[in-house]
Write a protein that holds these residues in place. Structure first.
Motif, PDB file in Angstrom:
ATOM      1  N   LEU A  14       0.904  -1.345   0.127  1.00  0.00           N
ATOM      2  CA  LEU A  14       0.002  -0.173   0.018  1.00  0.00           C
ATOM      3  C   LEU A  14       0.812   1.272  -0.042  1.00  0.00           C
ATOM      4  O   LEU A  14       0.541   2.057  -0.722  1.00  0.00           O
ATOM      5  CB  LEU A  14      -0.913  -0.040   1.367  1.00  0.00           C
ATOM      6  N   ARG A  15       1.927   1.068   0.753  1.00  0.00           N
ATOM      7  CA  ARG A  15       2.744   2.580   0.874  1.00  0.00           C
ATOM      8  C   ARG A  15       3.494   2.690  -0.561  1.00  0.00           C
ATOM      9  O   ARG A  15       3.627   3.685  -1.110  1.00  0.00           O
ATOM     10  CB  ARG A  15       3.885   2.289   1.900  1.00  0.00           C
ATOM     11  N   ARG A  16       3.911   1.581  -1.121  1.00  0.00           N
ATOM     12  CA  ARG A  16       4.371   1.868  -2.431  1.00  0.00           C
ATOM     13  C   ARG A  16       3.480   2.278  -3.424  1.00  0.00           C
ATOM     14  O   ARG A  16       3.621   3.122  -4.260  1.00  0.00           O
ATOM     15  CB  ARG A  16       4.947   0.451  -3.148  1.00  0.00           C
ATOM     16  N   ASN A  17       2.050   1.814  -3.344  1.00  0.00           N
ATOM     17  CA  ASN A  17       1.148   2.289  -4.177  1.00  0.00           C
ATOM     18  C   ASN A  17       0.741   3.698  -4.178  1.00  0.00           C
ATOM     19  O   ASN A  17       0.646   4.460  -4.983  1.00  0.00           O
ATOM     20  CB  ASN A  17      -0.031   1.207  -4.099  1.00  0.00           C
ATOM     21  N   ILE A  18       0.645   4.185  -2.703  1.00  0.00           N
ATOM     22  CA  ILE A  18       0.484   5.639  -2.540  1.00  0.00           C
ATOM     23  C   ILE A  18       1.798   6.371  -2.952  1.00  0.00           C
ATOM     24  O   ILE A  18       1.630   7.485  -3.406  1.00  0.00           O
ATOM     25  CB  ILE A  18       0.299   5.683  -0.951  1.00  0.00           C
ATOM     26  N   GLU A  19       2.992   6.086  -2.639  1.00  0.00           N
ATOM     27  CA  GLU A  19       4.002   6.851  -3.104  1.00  0.00           C
ATOM     28  C   GLU A  19       3.923   7.049  -4.454  1.00  0.00           C
ATOM     29  O   GLU A  19       4.587   8.049  -5.112  1.00  0.00           O
ATOM     30  CB  GLU A  19       5.420   6.026  -2.523  1.00  0.00           C
ATOM     31  N   THR A  20       3.740   5.938  -5.384  1.00  0.00           N
ATOM     32  CA  THR A  20       3.781   6.180  -6.779  1.00  0.00           C
ATOM     33  C   THR A  20       2.415   6.955  -7.356  1.00  0.00           C
ATOM     34  O   THR A  20       2.615   7.896  -8.252  1.00  0.00           O
ATOM     35  CB  THR A  20       3.407   4.654  -7.450  1.00  0.00           C
ATOM     36  N   TYR A  22       0.360   8.832  -5.413  1.00  0.00           N
ATOM     37  CA  TYR A  22       0.117  10.346  -4.856  1.00  0.00           C
ATOM     38  C   TYR A  22       1.315  11.039  -4.270  1.00  0.00           C
ATOM     39  O   TYR A  22       1.524  11.197  -3.388  1.00  0.00           O
ATOM     40  CB  TYR A  22      -0.870  10.388  -3.658  1.00  0.00           C
ATOM     41  N   PRO A  23       2.538  11.034  -5.219  1.00  0.00           N
ATOM     42  CA  PRO A  23       3.901  11.587  -4.610  1.00  0.00           C
ATOM     43  C   PRO A  23       3.638  12.955  -3.900  1.00  0.00           C
ATOM     44  O   PRO A  23       4.409  13.481  -3.023  1.00  0.00           O
ATOM     45  CB  PRO A  23       4.671  11.614  -5.782  1.00  0.00           C
ATOM     46  N   ASP A  24       2.672  13.855  -4.557  1.00  0.00           N
ATOM     47  CA  ASP A  24       2.612  15.282  -4.012  1.00  0.00           C
ATOM     48  C   ASP A  24       2.136  15.291  -2.485  1.00  0.00           C
ATOM     49  O   ASP A  24       2.686  15.993  -1.402  1.00  0.00           O
ATOM     50  CB  ASP A  24       1.840  16.358  -4.699  1.00  0.00           C
ATOM     51  N   LEU A  25       1.266  14.352  -2.100  1.00  0.00           N
ATOM     52  CA  LEU A  25       0.601  13.962  -1.001  1.00  0.00           C
ATOM     53  C   LEU A  25       1.623  13.502  -0.068  1.00  0.00           C
ATOM     54  O   LEU A  25       1.829  13.948   1.218  1.00  0.00           O
ATOM     55  CB  LEU A  25      -0.649  13.279  -0.930  1.00  0.00           C
ATOM     56  N   VAL A  26       2.389  12.555  -0.385  1.00  0.00           N
ATOM     57  CA  VAL A  26       3.604  12.046   0.298  1.00  0.00           C
ATOM     58  C   VAL A  26       4.438  13.033   0.876  1.00  0.00           C
ATOM     59  O   VAL A  26       4.737  13.339   1.999  1.00  0.00           O
ATOM     60  CB  VAL A  26       4.216  11.055  -0.225  1.00  0.00           C
ATOM     61  N   THR A  27       4.829  13.953  -0.203  1.00  0.00           N
ATOM     62  CA  THR A  27       5.882  15.060   0.232  1.00  0.00           C
ATOM     63  C   THR A  27       5.366  15.943   1.090  1.00  0.00           C
ATOM     64  O   THR A  27       5.898  16.442   2.213  1.00  0.00           O
ATOM     65  CB  THR A  27       6.264  15.968  -0.982  1.00  0.00           C
ATOM     66  N   ARG A  28       3.915  16.476   0.915  1.00  0.00           N
ATOM     67  CA  ARG A  28       3.168  17.254   1.751  1.00  0.00           C
ATOM     68  C   ARG A  28       3.104  16.875   3.223  1.00  0.00           C
ATOM     69  O   ARG A  28       3.347  17.413   4.106  1.00  0.00           O
ATOM     70  CB  ARG A  28       1.972  17.849   1.300  1.00  0.00           C
ATOM     71  N   ASN A  29       3.035  15.510   3.450  1.00  0.00           N
ATOM     72  CA  ASN A  29       2.745  14.786   4.653  1.00  0.00           C
ATOM     73  C   ASN A  29       4.165  14.749   5.289  1.00  0.00           C
ATOM     74  O   ASN A  29       4.239  14.928   6.675  1.00  0.00           O
ATOM     75  CB  ASN A  29       2.106  13.485   4.521  1.00  0.00           C
ATOM     76  N   GLN A  30       5.230  14.584   4.609  1.00  0.00           N
ATOM     77  CA  GLN A  30       6.522  14.383   5.300  1.00  0.00           C
ATOM     78  C   GLN A  30       6.994  16.107   5.668  1.00  0.00           C
ATOM     79  O   GLN A  30       7.643  16.019   6.643  1.00  0.00           O
ATOM     80  CB  GLN A  30       7.616  13.931   4.424  1.00  0.00           C
ATOM     81  N   HIS A  31       6.574  16.787   4.949  1.00  0.00           N
ATOM     82  CA  HIS A  31       7.283  18.203   5.107  1.00  0.00           C
ATOM     83  C   HIS A  31       6.056  19.107   5.836  1.00  0.00           C
ATOM     84  O   HIS A  31       5.658  20.181   5.250  1.00  0.00           O
ATOM     85  CB  HIS A  31       7.546  18.750   3.991  1.00  0.00           C
ATOM     86  N   LEU A  32       5.653  18.797   7.065  1.00  0.00           N
ATOM     87  CA  LEU A  32       4.710  19.369   7.778  1.00  0.00           C
ATOM     88  C   LEU A  32       5.169  21.121   8.386  1.00  0.00           C
ATOM     89  O   LEU A  32       6.241  20.967   8.764  1.00  0.00           O
ATOM     90  CB  LEU A  32       4.122  18.676   8.970  1.00  0.00           C
ATOM     91  N   GLN A  33       4.281  21.540   8.502  1.00  0.00           N
ATOM     92  CA  GLN A  33       4.200  22.967   9.111  1.00  0.00           C
ATOM     93  C   GLN A  33       4.292  22.991  10.585  1.00  0.00           C
ATOM     94  O   GLN A  33       3.426  22.458  11.209  1.00  0.00           O
ATOM     95  CB  GLN A  33       3.392  24.063   8.718  1.00  0.00           C
ATOM     96  N   VAL A  34       5.484  23.479  11.189  1.00  0.00           N
ATOM     97  CA  VAL A  34       5.412  23.338  12.569  1.00  0.00           C
ATOM     98  C   VAL A  34       5.633  24.859  13.261  1.00  0.00           C
ATOM     99  O   VAL A  34       6.398  25.742  12.719  1.00  0.00           O
ATOM    100  CB  VAL A  34       6.816  22.714  13.287  1.00  0.00           C
TER     101      VAL A  34
END
Length: 115
Positions: A14-20, A22-34
């Protein structure tokens, strides 16, 4: 008898499928605003003031008390400024939006018409 796929393999698939997909969403999820606030010990507020307790609380990360009256800015939760050239109030932080998020924002911004 049908063999069930182990949970860790399902997660990996599932992780590979999501990364492939929805790469933009993965990036946005990793780079959260603090949000970054001044530490209460150095904020300059009067600890005896009536509203001191309302404006100062412990952070979830290290338990230090922060001053909600002194917001410093936003940093990315993922990026680090290796040379310490980040903002003065967080030298090893990268101001948000960081370059990966800024590039996604730029790419998704509506374009003006060229007439």
């Amino acid at each position: 008898m049908e063999m069930l796929e182990p949970a860790d393999q399902v997660c990996t698939r599932l992780r590979r499928n999501i990364e492939t997909t929805y790469p933009d969403l993965v990036t946005r999820n990793q780079h959260l605003q603090v949000e970054v606030y001044t530490v209460a010990d150095s904020c300059g507020c009067d600890p005896d003031a009536e509203d001191y307790e309302d404006d100062h609380c412990e952070s979830g990360e290290d338990g230090e008390a922060l001053c909600s009256k002194q917001f410093l800015g936003y940093v990315c939760d993922f990026c680090e400024a290796e040379d310490g050239d980040g903002p003065e109030w967080k030298p090893y932080g990268v101001e948000w939006p960081c370059p990966p998020v800024a590039s996604l924002d730029f790419a998704s911004a509506p374009r003006g018409s060229d007439k």
